[in-house]
Design a protein around this motif. Structure first.
Motif, mmCIF file in Angstrom:
data_model
loop_
_atom_site.group_PDB
_atom_site.id
_atom_site.type_symbol
_atom_site.label_atom_id
_atom_site.label_comp_id
_atom_site.label_asym_id
_atom_site.label_seq_id
_atom_site.Cartn_x
_atom_site.Cartn_y
_atom_site.Cartn_z
ATOM 1 N N HIS A 248 10.233 -17.846 2.246
ATOM 2 C CA HIS A 248 10.387 -16.667 3.099
ATOM 3 C C HIS A 248 10.432 -15.389 2.269
ATOM 4 C CE1 HIS A 248 12.063 -13.862 5.992
ATOM 5 N NE2 HIS A 248 13.156 -13.734 5.263
ATOM 6 N N ASN A 251 6.999 -14.502 0.838
ATOM 7 C CA ASN A 251 6.149 -13.872 1.853
ATOM 8 C C ASN A 251 6.587 -12.449 2.133
ATOM 9 O OD1 ASN A 251 4.918 -16.333 2.027
ATOM 10 N ND2 ASN A 251 5.930 -16.938 3.925
ATOM 11 N N LEU A 252 7.908 -12.293 2.267
ATOM 12 C CA LEU A 252 8.466 -10.966 2.539
ATOM 13 C C LEU A 252 8.071 -9.996 1.433
ATOM 14 C CD1 LEU A 252 10.240 -9.884 4.767
ATOM 15 C CD2 LEU A 252 12.204 -10.237 3.304
ATOM 16 N N GLN A 255 4.473 -8.950 1.842
ATOM 17 C CA GLN A 255 4.306 -8.053 2.995
ATOM 18 C C GLN A 255 4.858 -6.666 2.703
ATOM 19 O OE1 GLN A 255 2.586 -8.744 5.499
ATOM 20 N NE2 GLN A 255 2.433 -10.962 5.392
ATOM 21 N N LYS A 258 2.696 -4.620 0.450
ATOM 22 C CA LYS A 258 1.530 -4.115 1.181
ATOM 23 C C LYS A 258 1.922 -2.916 2.045
ATOM 24 C CE LYS A 258 -2.021 -6.477 3.720
ATOM 25 N NZ LYS A 258 -2.322 -7.676 4.472
ATOM 26 N N LEU A 259 3.019 -3.092 2.738
ATOM 27 C CA LEU A 259 3.497 -2.015 3.609
ATOM 28 C C LEU A 259 3.803 -0.768 2.797
ATOM 29 C CD1 LEU A 259 4.088 -1.689 6.606
ATOM 30 C CD2 LEU A 259 6.438 -2.335 6.163
ATOM 31 N N SER A 262 0.707 1.057 1.923
ATOM 32 C CA SER A 262 0.183 1.793 3.078
ATOM 33 C C SER A 262 0.966 3.071 3.324
ATOM 34 C CB SER A 262 0.248 0.938 4.342
ATOM 35 O OG SER A 262 -0.558 -0.192 4.226
ATOM 36 N N ILE A 426 14.402 3.107 10.563
ATOM 37 C CA ILE A 426 13.336 3.253 11.554
ATOM 38 C C ILE A 426 13.743 4.278 12.600
ATOM 39 C CG2 ILE A 426 12.149 2.083 13.452
ATOM 40 C CD1 ILE A 426 12.027 -0.400 11.717
ATOM 41 N N LEU A 430 11.824 7.710 13.341
ATOM 42 C CA LEU A 430 11.317 8.067 14.664
ATOM 43 C C LEU A 430 11.894 9.411 15.097
ATOM 44 C CD1 LEU A 430 11.380 4.645 16.543
ATOM 45 C CD2 LEU A 430 9.416 5.832 15.606
ATOM 46 N N ARG B 234 -3.649 0.956 9.711
ATOM 47 C CA ARG B 234 -3.381 -0.018 8.660
ATOM 48 C C ARG B 234 -1.915 -0.412 8.666
ATOM 49 N NH1 ARG B 234 -5.109 2.783 4.099
ATOM 50 N NH2 ARG B 234 -6.956 3.273 5.290
ATOM 51 N N LEU B 235 -1.039 0.590 8.848
ATOM 52 C CA LEU B 235 0.393 0.335 8.894
ATOM 53 C C LEU B 235 0.742 -0.645 9.992
ATOM 54 C CD1 LEU B 235 2.394 3.638 8.439
ATOM 55 C CD2 LEU B 235 2.789 1.447 7.353
ATOM 56 N N THR B 238 -0.214 -4.150 9.136
ATOM 57 C CA THR B 238 0.699 -4.767 8.167
ATOM 58 C C THR B 238 2.038 -5.114 8.815
ATOM 59 O OG1 THR B 238 -0.314 -3.332 6.529
ATOM 60 C CG2 THR B 238 1.615 -4.555 5.846
ATOM 61 N N LEU B 239 2.515 -4.198 9.679
ATOM 62 C CA LEU B 239 3.781 -4.469 10.361
ATOM 63 C C LEU B 239 3.671 -5.707 11.232
ATOM 64 C CD1 LEU B 239 5.106 -0.965 11.366
ATOM 65 C CD2 LEU B 239 6.291 -2.676 10.028
ATOM 66 N N SER B 241 1.854 -8.380 10.597
ATOM 67 C CA SER B 241 2.019 -9.560 9.745
ATOM 68 C C SER B 241 3.467 -9.718 9.332
ATOM 69 C CB SER B 241 1.161 -9.448 8.476
ATOM 70 O OG SER B 241 -0.044 -8.815 8.756
ATOM 71 N N LEU B 242 4.115 -8.566 9.053
ATOM 72 C CA LEU B 242 5.509 -8.625 8.628
ATOM 73 C C LEU B 242 6.384 -9.194 9.730
ATOM 74 C CD1 LEU B 242 7.623 -7.964 6.514
ATOM 75 C CD2 LEU B 242 7.776 -5.680 7.435
ATOM 76 N N GLU B 245 6.191 -12.859 9.970
ATOM 77 C CA GLU B 245 6.980 -13.508 8.938
ATOM 78 C C GLU B 245 8.450 -13.523 9.313
ATOM 79 O OE1 GLU B 245 6.382 -15.226 6.304
ATOM 80 O OE2 GLU B 245 8.498 -15.365 5.777
ATOM 81 N N GLU B 246 8.906 -12.444 9.933
ATOM 82 C CA GLU B 246 10.324 -12.304 10.245
ATOM 83 C C GLU B 246 10.767 -13.190 11.401
ATOM 84 O OE1 GLU B 246 12.205 -10.873 8.308
ATOM 85 O OE2 GLU B 246 11.716 -8.828 7.856
ATOM 86 N N LEU B 257 10.891 -4.657 14.659
ATOM 87 C CA LEU B 257 9.608 -4.467 14.009
ATOM 88 C C LEU B 257 8.479 -4.492 15.009
ATOM 89 C CD1 LEU B 257 9.756 -6.427 10.678
ATOM 90 C CD2 LEU B 257 9.494 -4.003 11.008
ATOM 91 N N PHE B 260 8.437 -1.268 16.807
ATOM 92 C CA PHE B 260 7.960 -0.220 15.927
ATOM 93 C C PHE B 260 6.457 -0.326 15.745
ATOM 94 C CE2 PHE B 260 8.280 3.180 13.258
ATOM 95 C CZ PHE B 260 8.068 2.943 11.922
#
Lengths: 455, 396
Positions: A248, A251-252, A255, A258-259, A262, A426, A430, B234-235, B238-239, B241-242, B245-246, B257, B260
């Motif tokens: 896990h 993978n995290l 990810q 990558k994020l 971006s 987040i 926002l 793109r974001l 990726t989110l 895929s994230l 995973e979560e 997520l 979002f």
């Protein structure tokens, strides 16, 4: 808050009570269940059940239940801020001193509100000490911010420009986040080095801060990974959990990287947009000057002013993109390296235990052989060695069990904090976007009558 | 048929029922775009009351060039030729998409493909609009709408490429080359007798350079907006895929997520993308169009200046002839013709330039108002969505 759920099946009902006790009726067949005992009131119980019912009318169902622990009652009331960066000294020996202010009601501290002056190497020194004490027994020690030779050189040389100011601000913010994460850890908070760091007016200068930067952790992880490759892992239920978690985090890690890339792209483009908007504003102003129709000329000048204000909005947004989003991801990429490091420490501990077991085995074989020879001294020596090794094996097993237990707790704590952290960031992000939109509405609504006035 | 809102740069076109033109359809075949030009008319000069013909971009250029080369129209502002359809940007994206296919997840790939298709469509719409406006400018002009070549363009149901080739041989692009040095002639200053034209000259030269600069900067700005819209795509991928995973994470982060990510995908990307294209249409296209229109106005001034120079030369020739006592009547004729030409040009030029200013002011007003209204609308939409998101997230 608490999450209470009652599930009704055809014949049985399962009630989940507060405080994580689970009542399962006897005729309930669980195909797999991974069940963590609540280690104390604070920790969360995770229950994942696959239920298969013998009644044909009921389909195979799988359900997830979450019980969140009680919020509040958190005795960790501590807030740290890093501020007032000040350049001390001149030339290549110069450094930045930061004010570290602690506000807390935690009884460990002598005062409730106090501050000290610290430099970057002090932070690295603190991390180095904590890592050496806690990493090998399975605690996730938050990594310190990265060193930056380029950034610091600019500051030392005395360039008072925007990029070196940005660098100092970026570092200040990173140091603040580092300290907050460190003190949020219930064990680390109590550590005397941490207390000394926060409270002591004088701190011995940290040397050899190479030791445990995040690059250092990576080296350690790689060494441990080599050890892993050399052994066969016994598969039991407990190890399955560790393997799953390790996967896990791998993978995290991928990810998040990558994020992060971006978001860095987004920040870059947002800054570009700001520059382009400013340039357009100037050209619109010039066009307005050149325009001979009075009302249109005025409107074009107003347009230029609006675009200038919007440029500032873009700059502010780029900052929000960066500090709320990009830096958060960067922090977590580094934190996950620390988590991976801890898993590999467990492997090392296992290896050590296995090694002493093998050694014990060899010695016992040697003892058996010596029984048939006439070497009483050697025999006694071997017997002594065996006794010592038996102790070591027992210790190895204890260490392994302890680190496994610690890691379970740590992972649970880490994931919980991560969720809180992400959610908070987040929401803040926002909110920054909302702010931008509100301002845009204001500016364009003010411009509209100007445009309409053209006739 | 493109909706009214998209016909942004010129107003009051296509109002005269005696000659209505539009481009209802267009096909993209590899590099070439084939426009369907549809005409509805009550004029007897046409063979049928309603008809359609297929035309290529080169046909429009041919029409524009023949109008420019026509002496009789020297005193008119010839509407600027539509620019060549530019599919460079989406084509580049398609290339990138093809290259990156191996490294993307299926969902990312589909999403990018959708975005690519949307961008192709946007470029397509833009080029149709700009070709349509060109024809409508012609049809709404009292003199140009009666042009024979214009009629041929609208009606001739065969391929125009034969005519195009002939035309090129005839004119050889002579006038076009002359126009290139137009500014120098104007600036070098044949002495201007008319205040109106003196003012116009100064104004147009300065305005042209300013609007050219503003157009370039506006293009850069909208390109940045587009980049950010792409970043959000793109974001969100990726989110996605994230958050997949979560799903092993037993906390609410998955919900966080997903929310979002949905927000980013649906709202910001669409809205940012729309902001980018609305801004582009209204502001950038407006500036671009008028930059070209001002060039056309400058061309008119040039032609007039040329005619003035010719007139002055003819005066000198007449004086010389009178001195020599030879070919005086010929020189007198020539001088009279030059003066006549110059006066006609000046008269129609004045009218054209006055109309042009009015047209420009109206168009700017319309576009600026619409742009401001759209910006407010989008910002309000965005805000509502964002606040909804925040409420959901904070509530949990």
């Amino acid at each position: 808050g608490f999450y209470r759920q009652t599930l009704h099946t055809n014949k049985t009902s399962i009630k989940f009570l507060n405080k994580g006790k689970l009542l399962l009726p006897l005729d309930f067949y669980c195909e797999t269940s991974l069940c963590f005992q609540a280690l104390d009131n604070r920790n969360v119980m995770f229950v994942h059940l696959s239920a298969f019912y013998s009644y044909r009318s009921l389909p195979f169902c799988r359900f997830f239940l979450q019980i969140e622990e009680e919020e509040g009652g958190d005795s960790f009331d501590i807030h740290i801020s890093v501020s007032d960066p000040e350049k001390v000294g001149d030339g290549m020996n110069a450094y930045m001193a930061y004010k570290v202010t602690t506000k807390t009601s935690v009884a460990l501290f002598r005062q409730r509100d106090f501050s000290v002056k610290r430099r970057f190497s002090d932070f690295l020194g603190l991390h180095s000490k904590l890592a050496s004490k806690y990493l090998h027994i399975g605690y996730i020690v938050p990594p310190a911010p990265e060193k930056s030779i380029v950034g610091m050189t600019k500051v030392k040389v005395g360039k008072e420009d925007q990029s070196s100011n940005e660098f100092v601000e970026r570092r200040r913010s990173a140091l603040e986040r580092y300290l907050m994460r460190t003190v949020k850890h219930p064990i680390l908070l109590k550590d005397p080095d941490v207390l000394q760091f926060l409270e002591s007016s004088e701190l011995p200068r940290a040397v050899n801060t190479q030791a445990l930067s995040s690059a250092g952790i990576l080296r350690m992880v790689n060494k441990a990974a080599e050890a892993v490759n050399k052994m066969t892992i016994k598969m039991n239920e407990s190890d399955a959990w560790f393997e799953e978690k390790q996967q896990h985090f791998e993978n995290l890690d991928a990810q998040l990287r990558k994020l992060h890339a971006s978001v860095e792209c987004l920040v870059c483009h947002r800054k570009e947009l700001s520059v382009n908007t400013a340039q357009f504003a100037k050209s619109a102003a010039m066009l307005g000057n050149s325009e001979d129709h009075t009302a249109l000329s005025r409107a074009l000048s107003q347009l230029a002013e609006v675009e200038e204000k919007i440029d500032q909005l873009h700059q502010d947004q780029a900052n929000a993109d960066f500090y709320l989003f990009s830096e958060l991801l960067g922090d977590y990429v580094r934190l996950i390296s620390a988590v991976k490091g801890v898993f590999d420490q467990r492997m090392k501990t296992w290896q050590k235990w296995q090694d002493s077991q093998m050694l014990l085995q060899k010695k016992r074989e040697a003892e058996a052989k010596l029984q048939f020879t006439n070497k009483p001294d050697k025999l006694q020596q071997t017997k002594d060695e065996i006794k010592e090794l038996e102790g070591r094996v027992q210790q190895g097993e204890r260490d392994f069990e302890q680190i496994s237990k610690t890691i379970r707790k740590e992972v649970s704590r880490f994931e919980k904090d991560r969720v809180k952290d992400f959610k908070m960031s987040i929401v803040k992000y926002l909110e920054s976007l909302v702010q931008t939109q509100q301002q845009l509405i204001k500016y364009w609504e003010a411009f509209l009558p100007e445009a309409k006035a053209i006739s | 048929m493109l909706p009214e809102k998209l016909r942004s740069v010129s107003v009051d076109l296509n109002n005269d029922a005696s000659l209505l033109i539009d481009i209802p359809d267009a096909l993209c075949e590899r590099d070439k775009v084939k426009f369907t030009v549809h005409t509805k008319t009550t004029l007897s000069s046409f063979q049928k009351p309603e008809f359609s013909v297929p035309r290529q971009h080169e046909d429009f250029i041919w029409l524009h060039d023949t109008l420019v080369e026509t002496e009789d129209y020297a005193g008119l502002i010839i509407p600027p030729a539509p620019p060549k359809p530019d599919f460079e940007s989406p084509r580049e994206k398609m290339h990138k998409l093809g290259e990156g296919e191996a490294t993307m997840t299926k969902e990312e790939y589909t999403k990018m493909k959708q975005e690519l298709e949307a961008e192709y469509l946007a470029v397509f719409k833009k080029t149709v609009q700009v070709h349509e406006v060109f024809l409508q400018r012609l049809s709404s002009h009292p003199v140009l709408s009666k042009d024979r070549n214009f009629q041929i363009f609208l009606e001739y149901d065969q391929d125009l490429s034969v005519r195009r080739k002939n035309a090129k041989e005839m004119f050889g692009g002579f006038f076009k080359n002359m126009v290139k040095s137009a500014d120098e002639v104007l600036i070098a200053g044949v002495k201007e007798v008319d205040d109106f034209f003196e003012q116009e000259k100064t104004f147009l030269l300065d305005y042209f350079s300013k609007i050219k600069e503003a157009t370039a900067k506006a293009e850069k700005m909208t390109r940045s907006h587009k980049n950010i819209a792409d970043d959000y795509i793109r974001l969100s991928a990726t989110l996605n895929s994230l958050s997949a995973e979560e799903s092993t994470n037993y906390y609410i982060i998955k919900f966080c997520l997903k929310l979002f990510q949905n927000f980013l995908r649906v709202c910001l990307k669409k809205v940012e993308g729309r902001v980018a294209s609305d801004e582009e249409l209204k502001l950038t296209e407006l500036l671009r169009y008028y930059m070209r229109d001002i060039q056309a106005a400058k061309d008119l001034l040039y032609r007039r200046a040329r005619a003035l120079a010719d007139y002055e030369n003819s005066n000198k020739a007449l004086d010389k002839a009178r001195l020599k006592g030879k070919d005086v009547s010929q020189a007198e004729e020539h001088q009279k013709r030059c003066l006549q030409k110059f006066d006609t040009l000046s008269e129609s030029g004045k009218k054209e330039l006055t109309n042009f200013k009015a047209r420009r002011v109206v168009a700017f007003r319309k576009n600026l108002v619409e742009m401001a209204e759209l910006e407010v609308k989008h910002a309000k939409n965005n805000m509502t969505l964002l606040q909804g998101c925040i409420e959901l997230l904070s509530g949990n």
